[in-house]
Motif scaffolding. Sequence first.
Motif, PDB file in Angstrom:
ATOM      1  N   ALA A 170     -11.932  -8.604 -28.158  1.00  0.00           N
ATOM      2  CA  ALA A 170     -10.696  -8.024 -27.619  1.00  0.00           C
ATOM      3  C   ALA A 170     -11.005  -6.954 -26.576  1.00  0.00           C
ATOM      4  N   SER A 217      -9.393 -17.312 -30.866  1.00  0.00           N
ATOM      5  CA  SER A 217      -8.867 -17.013 -29.537  1.00  0.00           C
ATOM      6  C   SER A 217      -7.533 -16.279 -29.623  1.00  0.00           C
ATOM      7  N   ARG A 218      -6.658 -16.756 -30.483  1.00  0.00           N
ATOM      8  CA  ARG A 218      -5.345 -16.109 -30.635  1.00  0.00           C
ATOM      9  C   ARG A 218      -5.475 -14.695 -31.194  1.00  0.00           C
ATOM     10  N   LYS A 265      -6.705 -12.304 -28.397  1.00  0.00           N
ATOM     11  CA  LYS A 265      -5.630 -12.008 -27.441  1.00  0.00           C
ATOM     12  C   LYS A 265      -4.557 -11.110 -28.055  1.00  0.00           C
ATOM     13  N   LEU A 305     -11.969  -8.696 -23.399  1.00  0.00           N
ATOM     14  CA  LEU A 305     -10.798  -9.271 -22.744  1.00  0.00           C
ATOM     15  C   LEU A 305      -9.954  -8.193 -22.074  1.00  0.00           C
ATOM     16  N   GLU A 351     -10.460 -14.957 -19.011  1.00  0.00           N
ATOM     17  CA  GLU A 351      -9.516 -15.054 -20.120  1.00  0.00           C
ATOM     18  C   GLU A 351      -9.928 -16.136 -21.120  1.00  0.00           C
ATOM     19  N   CYS A 362      -5.809  -7.592 -28.335  1.00  0.00           N
ATOM     20  CA  CYS A 362      -5.857  -7.001 -26.996  1.00  0.00           C
ATOM     21  C   CYS A 362      -4.471  -6.560 -26.522  1.00  0.00           C
TER      22      CYS A 362
END
Length: 202
Positions: free
Chosen positions: A133, A39-40, A43, A136, A100, A46
């Motif tokens: 990414a 997840s990190r 983000k 997102l 998200e 992105c």
Amino acid sequence: MVESNFIDFDKPAVISGGVPTATNDRTVRSVRELCTTWSRAVKTICLYPPSNPLPDEFRSKFFDALTLLLEDHGQFVLQVSDAALTTSGQVVYEGAVSEENLAYLFFKDGIREIGFEIGISRMESDRFLQIGAEALAAIGTRVDVANRLWEASFPHIKHYTVDRVIEGAYIEAAGDEELAQAHEQFITATLPEETKQTTAGN
């Protein structure tokens, strides 16, 4: 065996080769840590431009964690819901239902399972992160994650996709008759021998 990027959704604890998902607490913790890194990484990729070293650091962290997990525990499957990722009935990632949320990014396009197999390359891992990414970054527009995963044709990352649920019946997102047939052959090829014999006798 017919090559396919689908896994058998009717047997969510089994992926290619009949290997069960993670079952012990240590493995579940490792999968949970991997999902947090995943997840990190998505983000960060992105948010930051390619010239920034941070995205590549997270790509390396994800690949290293995934490789170590596969080497230590073998291949595994994640079940995907609108708010969470689970393995062996244990929640390994969870958040509010929104675009998200990593789980929702995949769920909204019909992805119900993602399987990871031993032998994944850095290139494969990086592309997998990039697809997340891009999804997102495209919040509010139409990016079909399932289609991008299919086009990528990952050799060590499998997924199973459904179009919708109609009266409790799952409709395969095969796209055409030939692909649906390939999926059926793939499932048959990965079933245990006793199950094949039982099915053949019906």
